[in-house]
Enzyme design. Structure first.
Site, PDB file in Angstrom:
ATOM      1  NE  ARG A   1      -2.856   0.721   3.368  1.00 25.33           N
ATOM      2  CZ  ARG A   1      -2.220   0.764   4.556  1.00 25.33           C
ATOM      3  NH1 ARG A   1      -1.332   1.695   4.819  1.00 25.33           N
ATOM      4  NH2 ARG A   1      -2.488  -0.139   5.477  1.00 25.33           N
TER       5      ARG A   1
ATOM      6  CE  LYS B   1     -11.175   7.594 -18.929  1.00 24.17           C
ATOM      7  NZ  LYS B   1     -11.484   8.896 -18.347  1.00 24.17           N
TER       8      LYS B   1
ATOM      9  CG  ASP C   1      -8.133  15.706 -15.595  1.00 27.22           C
ATOM     10  OD1 ASP C   1      -7.436  15.026 -16.376  1.00 27.22           O
ATOM     11  OD2 ASP C   1      -9.164  15.263 -15.052  1.00 27.22           O
TER      12      ASP C   1
ATOM     13  CE1 TYR D   1     -14.915  11.677 -16.997  1.00 31.14           C
ATOM     14  CE2 TYR D   1     -14.577  11.772 -14.623  1.00 31.14           C
ATOM     15  CZ  TYR D   1     -14.888  11.058 -15.765  1.00 31.14           C
ATOM     16  OH  TYR D   1     -15.176   9.719 -15.663  1.00 31.14           O
TER      17      TYR D   1
HETATM   18  C1  LIG Z   1     -12.009   9.358 -17.075  1.00 33.10           C
HETATM   19  C2  LIG Z   1     -11.597  10.661 -16.540  1.00 33.10           C
HETATM   20  C3  LIG Z   1     -11.417  10.866 -15.160  1.00 33.10           C
HETATM   21  C4  LIG Z   1     -11.740   9.803 -14.123  1.00 33.10           C
HETATM   22  O1  LIG Z   1     -10.920   8.694 -14.242  1.00 33.10           O
HETATM   23  P1  LIG Z   1     -11.344   7.195 -13.843  1.00 33.10           P
HETATM   24  O2  LIG Z   1     -10.101   6.434 -14.163  1.00 33.10           O
HETATM   25  O3  LIG Z   1     -12.509   6.832 -14.687  1.00 33.10           O
HETATM   26  O4  LIG Z   1     -11.682   7.188 -12.396  1.00 33.10           O
HETATM   27  C5  LIG Z   1     -10.993  12.114 -14.750  1.00 33.10           C
HETATM   28  N1  LIG Z   1     -10.764  13.127 -15.627  1.00 33.10           N
HETATM   29  C6  LIG Z   1     -10.937  12.957 -16.952  1.00 33.10           C
HETATM   30  C7  LIG Z   1     -10.679  14.105 -17.875  1.00 33.10           C
HETATM   31  C8  LIG Z   1     -11.358  11.730 -17.459  1.00 33.10           C
HETATM   32  O5  LIG Z   1     -11.542  11.580 -18.773  1.00 33.10           O
END
Ligand SMILES: *Cc1c(COP(=O)(O)O)cnc(C)c1O
Length: 401
Positions: free
Chosen positions: A51, A199, A174, A103
């Site tokens: 962890r 992603k 982000d 998001y």
């Molecule tokens: C998908 C996404 C998230 C959240 O991520 P998860 O892995 O689904 O928890 C946050 N910000 C953006 C821009 C995203 O596309």
């Protein structure tokens, strides 16, 4: 000694390669063990409990920090837990300024934590000329997400970061939609970068994960403390897969961008398409800023179809190379309908105000053959024209009758 500095492309391919001293494994092995033995009562090793830290996750953290140009990174169990971790940097009752069209999960988390009294949140348009004007008080954190999703609105990161710093705020970006291969917010003045590695970074739609990258040491230490404290670090096997995905990040992104550019042009010239949102098109309002702060225009785009819900249904049903699913960033092409999928929870008036119409569809353009993708889109758009024409004729008939 050579002073040659290797490219990030080379470094992302070769991260950890041939580093195994025990067997000479060329690819670094995955350490699934939840704990590591102490050498003796007086000496622990580098890692003791997964962890807190783990060799496989550590390799991924080093790779991500390197790509973003940060001091270090913490790999988390999801993009959402990366957001949660980054938000631990807000002192109690601080003010968080975030884009109104961030998001959906970010908006939900910010709103829920603010309702619990953790901090105050102010959603606004950060692409405005004076984005931080008239705030109730100095912000603790300014949150930036560019390009936005699904309308690909572009925020000037350098300008926003300078204004936020002038008011004493920490700036968090982000960077999920572009990945560090196309945009490096830390180099534009941002303090902390978050990602959903689910992603493009992993890129193969088989891991949910995230990371937070810090520009400097004391922020990094706070993040490491909170990650341990909350228990939201990523699993070793997920880290292993993400590190494998990362080896091909640059060539994948190049292929994604090439395809997206061709798709945007093909869509723009089809009669069934009302309007295309892609920063790579010179007509896009954020085109020039995107060209300055990004090294390419990305592979996410959206567009409005002629006709309403029926056109969308017809379009989706006739596609063969685009899967109806709500994520993005994998090698496979996806299509999503924001009004009924990602933004379904939004009240219709608010959707309308933010430009998310019923005829808006979003594509995550994959790395399949561009000939196939364009052919597929064109034949489905031809079907839409037939439906839209029939609807128009139908309404003429009703008017006459
Ligand atoms: C998908 C996404 C998230 C959240 O991520 P998860 O892995 O689904 O928890 C946050 N910000 C953006 C821009 C995203 O596309």
């Amino acid at each position: 000694m050579s002073s040659h500095q290797t490219s990030p492309i080379t470094r992302s391919v070769r991260r950890g390669i041939a580093s195994d001293l025990q067997h000479g494994a060329v690819v670094p092995p995955v350490y699934l063990s939840s704990m590591f033995a102490y050498e003796n009562l007086d000496r622990k090793r580098v890692h003791d409990y997964t962890r807190d830290s783990n060799p496989t996750r550590g390799d991924l953290e080093a790779a991500l920090a390197d790509l973003e140009g940060g001091r270090g990174a913490v790999v988390t169990s999801s993009g959402t837990s990366a957001l949660l971790l980054a938000l631990q940097l807000v002192e109690p009752r601080g003010l968080v300024v975030a884009p109104f069209d961030c998001y959906g999960g970010t908006r939900r988390l910010l709103t829920a934590l603010a309702q619990r009294g953790h901090f105050e949140v102010d959603f606004r348009d950060l692409t405005a000329t004076q984005p931080l004007e008239d705030l109730p008080r100095a912000p603790a954190v300014v949150w930036v997400e560019t390009p936005s999703n699904p309308l690909l609105r572009i925020t000037d990161i350098r300008k926003l970061a300078a204004e936020a710093h002038a008011q004493g705020a920490l700036v968090i970006a982000d960077n999920t939609v572009l990945s560090p291969a196309l945009q490096q917010p830390l180099s534009l003045g941002v303090d902390v970068v978050v990602h959903s590695t689910t992603k493009y970074l992993n890129g193969h739609s088989d891991v949910v994960g995230g990371c937070v990258v810090a520009a400097d040491e004391d922020v990094l230490q706070k993040l490491q403390f909170w990650a341990r404290c909350l228990g939201i670090t990523g699993a070793p096997f997920d880290s292993y897969l993400t590190l494998r995905g990362l080896r091909t990040l640059f060539p994948r992104m190049a292929a994604h961008v090439r395809n997206a550019q061709a798709v945007a042009i093909a869509l723009s010239s089809h009669e069934a398409v009302e309007r295309v949102y892609y920063p790579g098109l010179p007509s896009h309002p954020g085109h020039e800023i995107a060209a300055l702060q990004q090294s390419a225009f990305g592979a996410l785009l959206s567009f409005e179809l002629r006709g309403g819900a029926e056109s969308v249904r017809c379009f989706v049903e006739h596609l063969h190379c685009f899967t109806l699913a709500k994520s993005l960033g994998g090698v496979e092409s996806l299509i999503a309908h924001p009004a009924t999928m990602s933004h379904a929870h939004m009240p219709p008036e608010m959707r309308a105000a933010t430009g998310i119409t019923d005829s808006l569809v979003r594509l995550s353009v994959g790395i399949e053959s561009i000939v196939d993708l364009v052919h597929d889109l064109r034949q489905a758009l031809d079907q839409v024209l037939r439906v839209a024409d029939k609807e128009t004729r139908g309404s003429l008939h009703t008017e006459v009758g």
